[in-house]
Design a protein around this motif. Structure first.
Motif, PDB file in Angstrom:
ATOM      1  N   ASP C  26      68.506  88.400 -18.666  1.00  0.00           N
ATOM      2  CA  ASP C  26      67.794  87.145 -18.935  1.00  0.00           C
ATOM      3  C   ASP C  26      66.706  86.890 -17.900  1.00  0.00           C
ATOM      4  O   ASP C  26      66.507  85.762 -17.443  1.00  0.00           O
ATOM      5  CB  ASP C  26      68.783  85.972 -18.983  1.00  0.00           C
ATOM      6  CG  ASP C  26      69.294  85.716 -20.404  1.00  0.00           C
ATOM      7  OD1 ASP C  26      68.844  86.430 -21.333  1.00  0.00           O
ATOM      8  OD2 ASP C  26      70.131  84.828 -20.570  1.00  0.00           O
ATOM      9  N   TRP C 105      68.523  79.493 -26.581  1.00  0.00           N
ATOM     10  CA  TRP C 105      67.143  79.289 -26.191  1.00  0.00           C
ATOM     11  C   TRP C 105      67.075  78.126 -25.220  1.00  0.00           C
ATOM     12  O   TRP C 105      67.665  77.086 -25.473  1.00  0.00           O
ATOM     13  CB  TRP C 105      66.271  78.990 -27.412  1.00  0.00           C
ATOM     14  CG  TRP C 105      64.816  78.990 -27.048  1.00  0.00           C
ATOM     15  CD1 TRP C 105      63.974  80.064 -26.995  1.00  0.00           C
ATOM     16  CD2 TRP C 105      64.057  77.854 -26.667  1.00  0.00           C
ATOM     17  NE1 TRP C 105      62.728  79.672 -26.595  1.00  0.00           N
ATOM     18  CE2 TRP C 105      62.745  78.316 -26.382  1.00  0.00           C
ATOM     19  CE3 TRP C 105      64.338  76.492 -26.494  1.00  0.00           C
ATOM     20  CZ2 TRP C 105      61.727  77.471 -25.954  1.00  0.00           C
ATOM     21  CZ3 TRP C 105      63.324  75.645 -26.067  1.00  0.00           C
ATOM     22  CH2 TRP C 105      62.015  76.131 -25.804  1.00  0.00           C
ATOM     23  N   PRO C 106      66.421  78.225 -24.101  1.00  0.00           N
ATOM     24  CA  PRO C 106      65.661  79.384 -23.616  1.00  0.00           C
ATOM     25  C   PRO C 106      66.550  80.484 -23.031  1.00  0.00           C
ATOM     26  O   PRO C 106      66.116  81.624 -22.963  1.00  0.00           O
ATOM     27  CB  PRO C 106      64.771  78.792 -22.526  1.00  0.00           C
ATOM     28  CG  PRO C 106      65.480  77.569 -22.060  1.00  0.00           C
ATOM     29  CD  PRO C 106      66.253  77.045 -23.221  1.00  0.00           C
ATOM     30  N   SER C 107      67.761  80.183 -22.606  1.00  0.00           N
ATOM     31  CA  SER C 107      68.588  81.240 -22.037  1.00  0.00           C
ATOM     32  C   SER C 107      70.040  80.865 -22.243  1.00  0.00           C
ATOM     33  O   SER C 107      70.353  79.735 -22.624  1.00  0.00           O
ATOM     34  CB  SER C 107      68.304  81.432 -20.546  1.00  0.00           C
ATOM     35  OG  SER C 107      68.921  80.383 -19.821  1.00  0.00           O
ATOM     36  N   TRP C 110      71.027  77.896 -19.963  1.00  0.00           N
ATOM     37  CA  TRP C 110      70.506  76.591 -20.388  1.00  0.00           C
ATOM     38  C   TRP C 110      70.067  76.719 -21.835  1.00  0.00           C
ATOM     39  O   TRP C 110      68.990  77.187 -22.117  1.00  0.00           O
ATOM     40  CB  TRP C 110      69.353  76.150 -19.493  1.00  0.00           C
ATOM     41  CG  TRP C 110      69.798  76.003 -18.078  1.00  0.00           C
ATOM     42  CD1 TRP C 110      69.526  76.841 -17.049  1.00  0.00           C
ATOM     43  CD2 TRP C 110      70.645  74.978 -17.548  1.00  0.00           C
ATOM     44  NE1 TRP C 110      70.139  76.426 -15.905  1.00  0.00           N
ATOM     45  CE2 TRP C 110      70.831  75.266 -16.165  1.00  0.00           C
ATOM     46  CE3 TRP C 110      71.264  73.837 -18.090  1.00  0.00           C
ATOM     47  CZ2 TRP C 110      71.620  74.470 -15.340  1.00  0.00           C
ATOM     48  CZ3 TRP C 110      72.031  73.056 -17.252  1.00  0.00           C
ATOM     49  CH2 TRP C 110      72.203  73.368 -15.885  1.00  0.00           C
ATOM     50  N   ASP C 111      70.911  76.292 -22.713  1.00  0.00           N
ATOM     51  CA  ASP C 111      70.658  76.547 -24.132  1.00  0.00           C
ATOM     52  C   ASP C 111      70.547  75.222 -24.861  1.00  0.00           C
ATOM     53  O   ASP C 111      71.491  74.441 -24.911  1.00  0.00           O
ATOM     54  CB  ASP C 111      71.820  77.377 -24.693  1.00  0.00           C
ATOM     55  CG  ASP C 111      71.750  77.524 -26.202  1.00  0.00           C
ATOM     56  OD1 ASP C 111      70.625  77.445 -26.748  1.00  0.00           O
ATOM     57  OD2 ASP C 111      72.814  77.713 -26.810  1.00  0.00           O
ATOM     58  N   LEU C 112      69.358  74.963 -25.423  1.00  0.00           N
ATOM     59  CA  LEU C 112      69.158  73.698 -26.134  1.00  0.00           C
ATOM     60  C   LEU C 112      70.048  73.626 -27.381  1.00  0.00           C
ATOM     61  O   LEU C 112      70.428  72.563 -27.831  1.00  0.00           O
ATOM     62  CB  LEU C 112      67.692  73.546 -26.537  1.00  0.00           C
ATOM     63  CG  LEU C 112      66.755  73.315 -25.351  1.00  0.00           C
ATOM     64  CD1 LEU C 112      65.315  73.198 -25.838  1.00  0.00           C
ATOM     65  CD2 LEU C 112      67.152  72.059 -24.582  1.00  0.00           C
TER      66      LEU C 112
END
Lengths: 418, 86, 983
Positions: C26, C105-107, C110-112
């Motif tokens: 990532d 997303w974005p990783s 940290w994923d929305l």
């Protein structure tokens, strides 16, 4: 019936989903029914549903040897289309497609019918002439059909290999825009739930072991859960048609064959339409879950094994990789084989059998899943009226005696040739 | 993938063979004298057992002999394989 | 040098500390060692969140050690090079490896998409069946596209996989699937007995469970024994040892596929990325090991909750600490071994919770009779709540701080291959194990895969299986003494699965919880297959290797019936995913189908002819000319042939040599029209029917001698026709003495057509008398043509005076070029399939466009010919009512009225030109522009067509909105009297 909707889901969310009722009951078989349907796949369940809904005949049982939807209903490539060559098949499958279009609301069960377009690509002048003719014929039958140029194909199916440098390059295609896919299990479950709500008994783990006939008339069935009386009996057992008909002393022009299908691991969407490749007989789509789903042609010898040959598998995966080169980057997750009831002319049999009160739907070849609603609809009609509907009158057993066969592929009386 | 023991060529993969359907179906000796029913029985109404099946296989990519093979259509186990004779 | 904070100072038998490797996950740079898997190096680097879950986007870490991994799915490579859905446990670390977590997303950290988890209450199992139904259009225009984008694990591929893949097909006496102690013992025993052995194991090194935890064989280290044994095997010429090789599929008659990741081996330049083996084995020993089961408790999916054997394995094999402080929990003795392994690399053991009441061990902080109730921490494990396993009331439990929860719910034997082979399974109620029962095929299971969990038992069973398999394949040399181990602790586990409530995940990959299984059962989805399909349990890329048993037990409890009655879902191949590219290799491009070329193909190519496909053959369409387009060129080829002379390559036609005492009688049965009345030196058009009375094939039959015939078939049906002839000879009329030989490849043939062909042939074959009397229509003569030994037939497809010249294929190109040289002054025109097709349509000859498998001889206007012969194949069917009825479609000609109009492909024939739905009268089968008649022509099958001669109908293609009027005429447009055949 407990209605399904976004509101019922919301209510469920607040009650920890503790209040959902069973989608169908698990009743003990009664001693007799007006009508018994043998086979709890999509066709049998649809038959029961339409018997109750269209004809008011609800004293009906569906007997399933294993679990409902466990045969070809749960093991096919989920394609729905009505792009047939022969007028008899066009009419029937178009009726089916129209039922598909309203099915989720009709059943109050989301069968996820997704008309994403069914495309056939071709490679030679002869194939072009055939496919365009077939689609022109569909237009005259009132069915949607379009001709696609290579530019159209590039736009609709960007992942398709249009290179002129492959062994059988694509020169063009045709499309039925209203064709598409549906969620196979949901079809069985949706029909089961709706039929159950109308009073139909769905009885699983109940194998039919004999058909009682008195004076040339069916009177009931012997089952693993005891004898059950029946006024009329409908057989909807696909690959097992020969075995059931044999119990009634009827021979069928049907042979059982294997058809392999396979899925990749799921990835994000990159194939939107259903694409069928004339050169290799492979068809490719991507499921809602993201798996690339690939089917091919028969293994080519009588079999009930549900387990295909790796040679066929190599062939269909190579086909998919040739025409969708990006697919080669995926991995094959699992493969299986359906038990196909191949008729001697490639078209189905929805007809009264030479035993009073005994009717069948079968001989589905590749067409079984897409036919589900219309097969049930026609079989219900035939059971209720003791006569076929105009839609299924051509699909008689008699046609194999008179020569009035419906040879969609022109392959002749070779079951595995269709 | 079946491994078919050809009496001439030895055991070979099924991909070398073509299938020919049920073996031993008698062609009516005098077709013109056969009833429509007898004729279409011969043409279209064949055995379709789940279990032992006598069937024809053609060693297409080998000796080009038609073989009669006993095969279980469920387990795919093979029994006797011999040259076809009607 | 960057730190590997969770790497022990020493230890790790799979890694080479002298070779550090850098990699990115990532976008962050990390470091591991040669020999690491991506999973072990991520753990060493302290990366705990490696993926997000499918439905709720919950953070997930590494759970397992190998192919059973449900969580840690990654994509390696970027953009064009991306490979999605790889299990981090199966990705070998390489220098510069780039890997990415999926479904986030974005990783992954940290994923929305994590917001979706908040709506989890709206998404119980099967929620999508209950909503999104109205209006109907919204499903596919709105909801479905959204769901499709949310679903799918990895990114869609952008490019083909252009790595090199290979296949190998071999025969073996014994294939051993799995190279753990049982498998190695089996292979050693079988090989010593003399059997040809293939030993395949999925890991980089043989050893199986010994890779994850030490054991003793004899009086030495277990792995050392494995090395000695495999070295002995390696030295035997009749043994194949395959590392990185997963036995993926078990098929009929003991054919197995083995996917060998050959490209991952070090120092193997040029090796394929994968070598896919197809092993036909007389006997198979399945020594596939077992998969550790999870325990079900609230939060059992948090990063930091891990299979105990995996946690121990990372310590032992890689010197990696899966955490600093561990709680080891389980229901069997293996947890003590794991705890000590963890401690040996520096993990502090906070507690060892054993659900059983006994089993207290002094050197560890044991909590007998306790189980994990709940995991503390939201993004990763920060502790656990331990409670009495028997759920005694009033017990509030105890919080214990930890960052690793190593759990063992016992073991599930990997019965996949046994089940794929159609073996039956049985449920051992007492041990809570699904075990192989009766074998389906020549195989036997051994070791952990058969439910033997002690090392000694594995060795014993493996050895015995090897001896037995070798004996069954005919090899019985003495194999020596079997290896033994002091480890005889079978590690039995009582069935214990779950504690408490909350989010207890059964299937980590598809986010299926215990509540989902319960809901499915309550809603009536009571078959294990229904539950699988309704909840997606076990449908993931791990195919339920860890979740299957838990799901089964939960369902059985929900239904209140014994596990044995619930049954398992079907085990489908492959065992682990196999690259499509490996299966496809060798079958792409030219490898797809053979390309057949005639003897004159080089000449056509040199002339720049575009080719058309005719079955596997390619044929020249036309020969391009300077300043002329395709249509003009074809017209010119037709005109020049009809006016002068043309030559066409007909080498693709099927050719059969028929000899023997009964040859003539046989041909009378094969062809609808009589052949026995042919005189030697003459030929006849022949019509073959299928037994159902439909036209199958046509060609010319020539009698070369009393008992010698030469016949041609169409290009399209040459194989089918030959097979048909052989079927009839061998099964229907074996008493006939007839020898049929396919000589298609033996002969080349060219047709000379046109009024000038006689003069040309006279020069090329000076000794041949071509006068009508000496060489009438349908005669055949042996002759020397252009200096080559040839057969010459006088026949015509074009409608002109015409001769076909056949020579041995080796002389084909010579014949072709010499005739063209000879004909230069006559203006001999080579023509292709387009001009040939135009001339045959003008003349009304049928091809497979007309004989499409549905048409009878009478439909095609050949009824009289068919009625001439005896009781041949297919004749009886012509008497069936539907083949005799009126109103069938019949072959007619269509002459387009507007001379400027051109017929498009695929037209229907209709009564009106308004294109509104109506039953068509028929359809166009073949069409062309006729330069001879100056208008477009078609052959068509039209209902009652012959009776409609003279009527005006419409040729229409609604898909391009085009129609044109045409007159129904005789299908023979050109020279119906046949005067031109005589020159």
């Amino acid at each position: 019936m407990q209605r399904y909707s976004i509101f019922s889901l919301l209510r469920g969310a607040f009650s920890g989903h503790r209040d959902w009722e069973p989608a169908w009951r698990a009743p003990e078989p009664k001693s007799s029914y007006d009508v018994i349907i043998v086979g709890g796949g999509g066709h049998g369940l649809a038959t029961a549903y339409y018997l109750a809904r269209n004809h008011g005949i609800a004293n009906v049982a569906v007997l399933e040897r294993g679990w409902i939807g466990g045969g070809n209903t749960g093991r096919n490539t989920t394609i729905v289309r009505s792009n047939y060559l022969l007028p008899e098949n066009q009419r029937f499958y178009e009726h089916s497609l129209k039922l598909w279009e309203g099915l989720s609301r009709d059943l109050n069960y989301n069968v996820m019918f997704s008309p994403r377009g069914v495309i056939n690509v071709f490679h030679t002048d002869a194939q072009r002439d055939y496919w365009v003719r077939r689609h022109n014929g569909m237009r005259y039958a009132g069915i949607d059909a379009e001709l696609l140029t290579r530019a159209d194909l590039a736009r609709l199916v960007p992942a398709l290999n249009l290179s002129p440098d492959i062994r059988h390059p694509v020169v063009g295609g045709v499309m039925q825009p209203r064709g598409g896919v549906a969620r196979h299990d949901a079809v069985a479950w949706g029909y089961a739930r709706a039929a159950d709500a109308l009073g139909v008994d769905i009885i699983q783990d109940c194998e039919v072991t004999g058909i009682d006939i008195q004076g040339g008339r069916v009177t009931g069935l012997q089952t693993s859960r005891g004898p059950i009386g029946a006024g009329r009996v409908g057989l909807a057992v696909a690959g097992h048609s020969s075995r059931l008909a044999e119990m009634a002393g009827v021979r069928l022009p049907i042979e059982t064959h294997l058809l392999t299908a396979t899925v990749s691991e799921p990835v994000k969407p990159f194939i939107d339409a259903v694409v069928s490749i004339a050169a290799t007989h492979a068809y490719v789509s991507q499921t809602d879950k993201g798996e690339v789903l690939i089917g091919g042609s028969l293994d080519g010898y009588n079999s009930w094994s549900q387990r295909g040959s790796p040679a066929r598998l190599e062939d269909i995966l190579a086909s998919a990789s040739e025409y969708f080169p990006r697919v080669s980057r995926l991995r094959q997750l699992r493969h299986w084989a359906g038990v196909m009831d191949m008729s001697m002319d490639g078209s189905p049999i929805i007809a009264k059998l030479p035993v009073e009160g005994l009717v069948m739907t079968g001989g589905w070849c590749y067409g079984g899943f897409k036919a589900t609603p219309a097969s049930g609809w026609c079989l219900a009609w035939t059971l209720a009226n003791d006569a076929p509907h105009a839609l299924n009158a051509p699909f008689s057993l008699e046609r194999f005696r008179t020569g009035a066969v419906l040879d969609e592929n022109g392959a002749g009386p070779v079951a595995w040739g269709h | 993938m079946l491994l078919i023991p050809c009496p001439f060529c030895g055991a070979r993969d099924e991909t070398e063979f073509a299938y020919g359907g049920e073996a031993g179906i008698e062609r009516p000796a005098d077709p013109e004298a056969a009833t429509d029913e007898a004729w279409t029985d011969y043409l279209c109404f064949h055995d379709n057992p789940k279990g032992p099946h006598r069937e024809l296989w053609f060693h297409r990519d080998g000796c080009r002999r038609w073989l009669e093979v006993e095969r279980d259509t469920y387990t795919h186990e093979l029994g006797a394989v011999r040259l076809s004779r009607p | 040098m960057r730190r590997q904070p969770f790497r022990a100072a020493e230890g790790g038998h799979l890694i080479d500390r002298s070779e550090p490797l850098r990699f990115d996950f990532d976008g962050h740079r990390h470091e591991g060692y040669r020999g690491d898997s991506l999973a072990s190096s991520l753990l060493a680097a302290g990366v705990r969140i490696v993926a997000r879950s499918f439905k709720y986007h919950r953070p997930r870490g590494v759970w397992g050690f190998g192919p059973e991994e449900p969580n840690a799915m990654v994509t390696t490579g970027v953009r064009e090079e991306a490979r999605p859905n790889l299990k981090a446990t199966e990705v070998p670390l390489s220098e510069g490896l780039e890997a990415f977590g999926q479904n986030a997303w974005p990783s992954v950290s940290w994923d929305l998409g994590g917001a979706v988890g908040l709506a989890g209450g709206l998404m119980p199992a099967g929620f999508y069946y209950k909503t999104f139904m109205a209006p109907a259009r919204w499903w596919y225009s709105l909801y479905e596209p959204l769901i499709r984008r949310m679903a799918g694990f990895g990114p869609a591929p952008r490019t083909p996989d252009d790595a090199f893949y290979a296949k190998r097909r071999i025969h073996a006496d014994v294939l051993v699937a799995g190279g753990g102690p049982a498998g190695v013992a089996a292979a050693l025993a079988a090989a010593r007995a003399g059997a040809r052995v293939v030993l395949a194991d999925e890991n980089t090194r043989f050893g199986g469970d010994l890779l994850r935890a030490p054991g003793e064989v004899g009086d030495s280290d277990g792995l050392a024994w494995i090395d000695t044994a495999t070295a002995e095997l390696e030295a035997m010429s009749h043994v194949h040892l395959l590392n990185r090789a997963t036995v993926a599929g078990y098929y009929d008659h003991n054919l197995l596929t083995v996917a060998e990741r050959a490209g991952e081996e070090e120092g193997a330049p040029g090796a394929p990325a994968m070598r896919l083996w197809f092993v036909r084995a007389r006997e198979v020993v399945i020594a596939a090991g077992a998969h550790e089961r999870p325990l079900l408790f609230d939060g059992n999916d948090r990063p930091g909750v891990m299979s105990a054997s995996a946690a121990g394995g990372y310590a032992h094999a890689y010197g990696v600490l899966a955490g600093r402080q561990a709680v080891v929990a389980g229901n069997n003795d293996s947890i003590y071994r794991v705890a000590r392994l963890l401690r040996s690399v520096g993990v502090s053991i906070a507690a060892v919770a054993d659900t059983r009441s006994g089993g207290d061990v002094r050197d560890l902080p044991c909590r007998a009779g306790e189980a994990v109730e709940r995991v503390l921490g939201s993004r990763r494990v920060r502790g656990v709540l331990l409670r009495r396993a028997d759920g005694r009331a009033g017990d509030k439990g105890e919080r214990i701080t930890c960052d690793l929860v190593a759990v063992s719910g016992g073991w599930s034997p990997a019965v996949h291959l046994h089940a794929q082979a159609r073996g039956s399974l049985r449920y051992d109620e007492e041990r809570g194990l699904i075990l192989p029962d009766r074998a389906g095929g020549a195989n036997r299971s051994a070791g952990a895969g058969a439910g033997r969990f002690d090392l000694d038992g594995c060795l014993e069973e493996g050895w015995a299986a090897g001896i037995a398999a070798a004996a069954s394949s005919g090899h019985e040399r003495a194999a020596g003494e079997p290896p033994r181990s002091p480890d005889r602790n079978a590690g039995e586990a009582p069935v214990f699965w779950q504690t408490g409530g909350g989010k207890r995940f059964v299937d980590l990959q598809y986010d299926v919880t215990a509540a989902d299984v319960d809901l499915a059962a309550r809603e009536g989805y009571r078959s294990v297959e229904h539950v699988k399909r309704y909840t997606a349990l076990g449908m993931g890329t791990d195919q339920g290797k860890t979740s299957g048993m838990a799901g089964l037990v939960l369902l059985s409890e929900a239904l209140g019936r014994p596990v044995a009655q619930t049954g398992t879902t079907t085990f489908r191949p492959p065992y682990t995913p196999v690259p499509m590219a490996a299966m496809a290799s060798g079958l792409l491009g030219e490898g797809r189908d053979a390309l057949r070329r005639t003897a004159a193909d080089d000449w056509h190519e040199a002339r720049g002819a575009p080719f058309t496909a005719a079955g596997l053959w390619r044929r020249p369409r036309y020969y391009p000319r300077e300043g002329m387009d395709e249509a003009e060129t074809i017209d010119a080829e037709v005109r020049e042939t009809r006016a002068g002379a043309g030559i066409v390559d007909v080498g693709t036609l099927g050719k059969v040599d028929i000899q023997g005492r009964d040859a003539a009688a046989f041909l009378d049965l094969v062809y609808a029209n009589r052949m026995s009345s042919l005189k030697t030196g003459r030929g006849r058009y022949g019509l073959m029917l299928r037994e159902d009375g439909r036209v199958f094939d046509d060609g010319v039959v020539m009698r070369l001698g009393e008992n010698h015939f030469y016949l041609t078939t169409t290009t399209a049906h040459q194989h089918e026709a030959m097979q048909h002839i052989e079927l009839l000879l061998q099964t229907v009329w074996p008493e006939l003495e007839v020898y049929a030989t396919d000589v298609t490849e033996h002969w080349f043939a060219a047709a000379l057509a046109g009024p000038g062909s006689r003069a040309l042939l006279e020069r090329a074959a000076p000794e041949l008398d071509l006068s009508d009397d000496a060489f009438p229509m349908m005669a055949v003569r042996a002759a020397t043509v252009a200096g080559l030994s040839a057969l010459v037939f006088r026949m015509s497809f074009s409608g002109e005076l015409s001769y076909e010249v056949a020579v041995p294929a080796d002389h084909g190109l010579a014949l072709w070029t010499r005739l063209l040289t000879e004909g230069r002054e006559d203006g001999l025109t080579p023509y292709g399939t387009e001009a040939m097709g135009t001339m045959r349509i003008e003349k009304g000859h049928v091809t497979h466009a007309e004989a499409d498998g549905r048409t009878t001889p009478d439909d095609l206007g050949l009824g009289r010919m068919a009625s001439a012969g005896g009781p041949a194949i297919g004749k009886r069917s012509l008497e069936l009512p539907a083949l005799r009825r009126n109103g069938r479609q019949q072959l007619v000609g269509l002459s387009v009225i507007d001379p400027e109009a051109r017929i498009p492909p695929g037209c229907q024939v209709v009564e009106s030109d308004d294109m509104r739905p109506a039953p068509p009268l028929g359809h166009v089968t073949s069409f062309c522009y006729s330069p001879t008649l100056g208008r477009a022509l078609a052959l068509a099958l039209v209902e009652n067509g012959r009776a409609r001669t003279g009527q005006t109908v419409y040729i229409a293609s609604p898909v391009i909105d085009l129609s044109m009027a045409a007159e129904i005429v005789s299908p023979v447009f050109y020279d119906p009297e046949g005067t031109r055949l005589n020159g």
